[in-house]
Design an enzyme around this catalytic site. Structure first.
Site, PDB file in Angstrom:
ATOM      1  N   GLY A  33      25.125  53.712  90.861  1.00 47.55           N
ATOM      2  CA  GLY A  33      24.670  52.634  89.981  1.00 47.55           C
ATOM      3  C   GLY A  33      23.922  53.162  88.778  1.00 47.55           C
ATOM      4  O   GLY A  33      23.906  54.371  88.533  1.00 47.55           O
ATOM      5  N   ASN A  34      23.343  52.251  88.019  1.00 43.76           N
ATOM      6  CA  ASN A  34      22.548  52.656  86.855  1.00 43.76           C
ATOM      7  C   ASN A  34      21.323  51.762  86.741  1.00 43.76           C
ATOM      8  O   ASN A  34      21.154  50.824  87.512  1.00 43.76           O
ATOM      9  CB  ASN A  34      23.409  52.636  85.589  1.00 43.76           C
ATOM     10  CG  ASN A  34      23.877  51.246  85.249  1.00 43.76           C
ATOM     11  OD1 ASN A  34      23.094  50.380  84.887  1.00 43.76           O
ATOM     12  ND2 ASN A  34      25.181  51.002  85.411  1.00 43.76           N
ATOM     13  N   ARG A  35      20.480  52.074  85.788  1.00 39.48           N
ATOM     14  CA  ARG A  35      19.154  51.448  85.716  1.00 39.48           C
ATOM     15  C   ARG A  35      19.069  50.192  84.854  1.00 39.48           C
ATOM     16  O   ARG A  35      17.978  49.734  84.550  1.00 39.48           O
ATOM     17  CB  ARG A  35      18.138  52.460  85.174  1.00 39.48           C
ATOM     18  CG  ARG A  35      17.940  53.658  86.052  1.00 39.48           C
ATOM     19  CD  ARG A  35      16.816  54.522  85.506  1.00 39.48           C
ATOM     20  NE  ARG A  35      16.782  55.829  86.134  1.00 39.48           N
ATOM     21  CZ  ARG A  35      16.238  56.055  87.331  1.00 39.48           C
ATOM     22  NH1 ARG A  35      15.695  55.064  88.001  1.00 39.48           N
ATOM     23  NH2 ARG A  35      16.260  57.268  87.839  1.00 39.48           N
ATOM     24  N   SER A  36      20.196  49.655  84.433  1.00 31.92           N
ATOM     25  CA  SER A  36      20.115  48.483  83.556  1.00 31.92           C
ATOM     26  C   SER A  36      19.470  47.287  84.276  1.00 31.92           C
ATOM     27  O   SER A  36      19.862  46.923  85.381  1.00 31.92           O
ATOM     28  CB  SER A  36      21.522  48.092  83.080  1.00 31.92           C
ATOM     29  OG  SER A  36      21.421  46.950  82.269  1.00 31.92           O
ATOM     30  N   ALA A 100      25.736  47.489  81.363  1.00 27.01           N
ATOM     31  CA  ALA A 100      25.949  48.930  81.492  1.00 27.01           C
ATOM     32  C   ALA A 100      27.065  49.103  82.512  1.00 27.01           C
ATOM     33  O   ALA A 100      26.875  48.868  83.707  1.00 27.01           O
ATOM     34  CB  ALA A 100      24.673  49.612  81.955  1.00 27.01           C
TER      35      ALA A 100
END
Ligand code: CTP
Ligand code: CA
Length: 231
Positions: A33-36, A100
């Protein structure tokens, strides 16, 4: 409109906004995943609805209540986001890709949990590239529809933030690119934002650091100016 009333300059417009960050499953319990945080996308939806638009928010893994009057379609993976955005984009006046989107996903998803010491214990992760939803939207864009992209960039040996952003604008073919300078690592999860708006004709407009609602209003001001006048 009375004093302090918000312009209803998006009345009758249908807008689709993607927000948050996609997750790519590794097994039934793990993901990449990502931090958005989804906050800028939420602000765009809130402001558009307040200015009269009919708003759909395609939300990838955002833990927040739907903004007033906004329809939220929850998705998890890039493939789900892609399907939802394309379906909602039909008939939309504006599509904003604020999400994102994971660039890569594992080349296979384990059907059962990967266990320590098991025969399937992974030592390497093989990734494949995800489709570029924004490029697909631009390719399929009906006459008059505006497509807006986001770009988080850092300056490096190849060029500064704006140089990278201009190259991305050209590569993606969008009508407007919202550029975040993430060099200092200041953007993720913060309530405020500082962006540069890059138009297809190359015009760059700096939006000074402000709350995400203020930044959202600046983005909509720019988009409304480019919308075709309706009969
Ligand atoms: N985007 C998309 N589909 C992808 C990747 C990105 O639709 N698979 C969209 C994002 O929502 C954003 C824009 O493309 O609006 C730019 O994303 P960004 O990650 O900055 O661009 P990339 O082309 O992925 O380039 P980079 O290698 O710099 O990450
Ligand atoms: Ca990317």
């Amino acid at each position: 409109a009375g004093p302090g009333a918000l312009a209803q300059d998006l009345t009758g417009r249908r807008v689709v906004i993607s927000a948050g960050g996609t997750r790519e499953a590794l097994d039934p319990v793990r993901f990449l995943g990502n931090r958005s945080s989804g906050r800028q996308g939420w602000a765009l939806a809130r402001v558009a609805a307040a200015r009269g638009a009919d708003v759909v928010l395609v939300a990838a893994n955002v833990d927040a209540p739907a903004p007033f009057g906004v329809r939220v379609v929850a998705v998890e993976s890039t493939e789900q986001l892609r399907t939802a955005v394309h379906a909602e984009a039909t008939g939309a006046d504006v599509v904003v890709m604020a999400a994102a989107v994971a660039d890569f996903r594992p080349d296979s998803v384990a059907g059962t949990k990967l266990k320590k010491g098991g025969a399937a214990e992974p030592s390497e992760l093989r990734l494949v590239r995800n489709p570029d939803v924004l490029v697909e939207l631009v390719a399929a864009r009906p006459a008059g529809q505006r497509v807006v992209g986001f770009a988080a960039e850092t300056g490096d040996a190849e060029g500064d933030v704006l140089t990278h952003a201009r190259a991305k604008l050209a590569r993606k073919g969008v009508d407007l690119l919202v550029v975040n300078d993430v060099s200092a690592g200041r953007v993720f999860g913060r309530p405020d934002n500082e962006v540069t708006l890059l138009d297809a004709d190359g015009t760059a407009t700096a939006v000074p650091a402000a709350g995400k609602d203020v930044v959202a209003a600046a983005i909509w001001d720019r988009v409304v100016g480019g919308l075709p006048v309706r009969a």
